[in-house]
Scaffold this active site. Structure first.
Site, PDB file in Angstrom:
ATOM      1  N   GLY A   1      13.096   5.162   7.210  1.00  0.00           N
ATOM      2  CA  GLY A   1      11.976   5.477   6.224  1.00  0.00           C
ATOM      3  C   GLY A   1      10.636   5.935   7.913  1.00  0.00           C
ATOM      4  O   GLY A   1       9.894   6.837   7.624  1.00  0.00           O
TER       5      GLY A   1
ATOM      6  N   GLY B   1       7.834   9.288   6.696  1.00  0.00           N
ATOM      7  CA  GLY B   1       7.059   9.083   6.361  1.00  0.00           C
ATOM      8  C   GLY B   1       5.533   9.616   6.923  1.00  0.00           C
ATOM      9  O   GLY B   1       6.195   9.435   8.104  1.00  0.00           O
TER      10      GLY B   1
ATOM     11  N   TYR C   1       3.328  -3.575  -5.360  1.00  0.00           N
ATOM     12  CA  TYR C   1       3.786  -2.879  -4.065  1.00  0.00           C
ATOM     13  C   TYR C   1       2.608  -4.239  -3.892  1.00  0.00           C
ATOM     14  O   TYR C   1       3.526  -5.373  -2.151  1.00  0.00           O
ATOM     15  CB  TYR C   1       2.332  -2.301  -4.115  1.00  0.00           C
ATOM     16  CG  TYR C   1       2.328  -1.801  -2.650  1.00  0.00           C
ATOM     17  CD1 TYR C   1       3.217  -1.547  -1.829  1.00  0.00           C
ATOM     18  CD2 TYR C   1       1.241  -1.709  -1.543  1.00  0.00           C
ATOM     19  CE1 TYR C   1       3.817  -1.262   0.037  1.00  0.00           C
ATOM     20  CE2 TYR C   1       0.633  -1.365  -0.579  1.00  0.00           C
ATOM     21  CZ  TYR C   1       2.135  -1.040   0.135  1.00  0.00           C
ATOM     22  OH  TYR C   1       2.634  -0.490   1.567  1.00  0.00           O
TER      23      TYR C   1
HETATM   24  C1  AKB Z   1      -1.616   2.573  -0.048  1.00  0.00           C
HETATM   25  O1  AKB Z   1      -2.884   2.930  -0.852  1.00  0.00           O
HETATM   26  O2  AKB Z   1      -0.779   1.752  -0.822  1.00  0.00           O
HETATM   27  C2  AKB Z   1      -1.112   2.049   1.245  1.00  0.00           C
HETATM   28  C3  AKB Z   1      -1.516   0.867   1.580  1.00  0.00           C
HETATM   29  C4  AKB Z   1      -3.262   0.490   1.470  1.00  0.00           C
HETATM   30  O3  AKB Z   1      -0.910  -0.058   2.166  1.00  0.00           O
HETATM   31  N1  AKB Z   1      -1.663   2.422   1.818  1.00  0.00           N
END
Ligand code: AKB
Length: 317
Positions: free
Chosen positions: A9, A12, A144
């Site tokens: 990665g 990025g 996430y």
């Molecule tokens: C996001 O905004 O998804 C990332 C994080 C805070 O992990 N930058």
């Protein structure tokens, strides 16, 4: 032992800076940058070794481990919070299956250290919002966020069960000028600088008073390298360390930018799905465990971040 460090990665926001920093410490050829596509940044392929890697392709990954026999691996490939809500199954698959592939290969190839980034996104609406502690209620409601929380559990599990030296940080939003973020909720804090310099104005997708923990990239890279350099017995937390940075709102960031660019104007989008994500995350973080265990200390405050961002971006925009 001479190190061979695989960064997955590498194209990025974090990868671009980390590869450069690691090459500064270990030498260019010791760092194998890798990503799903060729890099577009000038600091990419031409400057050092590069491999195409798809973390979902176990065979491709195994071939790269076989070819380079890495002693350390940094796994940065991930889908971030905003894109994750648009592609939830892909985000889960990439963030989880990718991690498990790398952890398994790291055990098999006897990799000495693995770094994997977590995030403030592991916290949720029922976590304490201010000075969020290392251990508390965690009910992330983004794919996430819960992929990062599950990933943290896997990291600790591989450490306990297989003795794999995995280390991790819960990064706040990261602000840097060398590479752009992609698909996160905190991306506004980089976009604002580009728009301020290019157009003198910025329409922010988060509301004026949305406080979120943020950190300058130089601090984030320093934190990563010092975590990875610390003696193993200092690393008491094998899930992921809280990392605080500073609590910043779009309004305070705009006020600081205006000190340099008095005509800068900020406006706010009425409705954006990223607002709900920001509202579910902590406003500030307690990182005393990182301070106590491996002597972590923040260097960049808001005035220093803004000055450094504007100075460096002016040269390239
Ligand atoms: C996001 O905004 O998804 C990332 C994080 C805070 O992990 N930058």
């Amino acid at each position: 032992m001479s190190e061979k460090i695989l960064v997955i990665g590498a194209n990025g926001q974090i990868g671009t800076e980390l590869v450069a920093a690691l090459r500064g410490v270990y030498g260019t050829d010791a760092i194998i940058a890798s990503d799903i596509k060729e890099p577009t940044y000038p600091s990419g392929k031409s400057i050092g070794p590069f491999e195409i890697v798809n973390v979902l392709d176990d065979e491709n990954l195994r071939n790269v481990f076989t070819k380079h026999q890495p002693t350390q691996v940094y796994l940065l490939a991930a889908i971030l919070s905003a894109i994750g809500e648009q592609k939830p199954k892909l985000a889960w698959d990439l963030n989880m299956t990718g991690l498990l592939h790398v952890l398994d290969l790291a055990v098999e190839f006897k990799v000495t250290k693995v770094f994997w980034p977590s995030s403030i996104a592991v916290f949720g609406p029922h976590s304490p919002q201010f000075n969020t502690p290392q251990y508390c209620v965690m009910d992330p409601n983004t794919v996430y966020g819960f992929s990062k929380l599950a990933g943290e559990r896997w990291c600790e599990y591989y450490f306990t069960k297989y003795g794999l030296d995995v280390r991790s940080l819960r990064y706040p939003g990261l602000i840097g000028w060398r590479a752009n973020p992609g698909g996160g909720t905190t991306d506004y804090a980089v976009q604002i600088f580009h728009e301020a310099l290019k157009n003198g104005k910025f329409e922010c997708f988060l509301s004026a008073n949305s406080a979120l923990p943020m950190m300058y990239m130089d601090d984030a890279i320093r934190a990563t390298l010092s975590l990875m350099d610390a003696p193993a017995d200092k690393i008491k937390i094998r899930s992921s360390y809280n990392l605080a940075g500073l609590s910043i709102t779009p309004a305070t960031l705009a006020t600081e930018i205006k000190k340099h660019l008095p005509a800068f104007y900020i406006s706010y989008t009425e409705q954006d799905p990223r607002q709900a994500i920001a509202d579910s995350w902590p406003k500030s973080i307690d990182d005393s465990a990182a301070q106590n265990d491996w002597a972590w200390k923040l260097q960049y405050d808001l005035p220093k971040i803004v000055e450094d961002m504007l100075t460096n971006l002016k040269g390239i925009i």
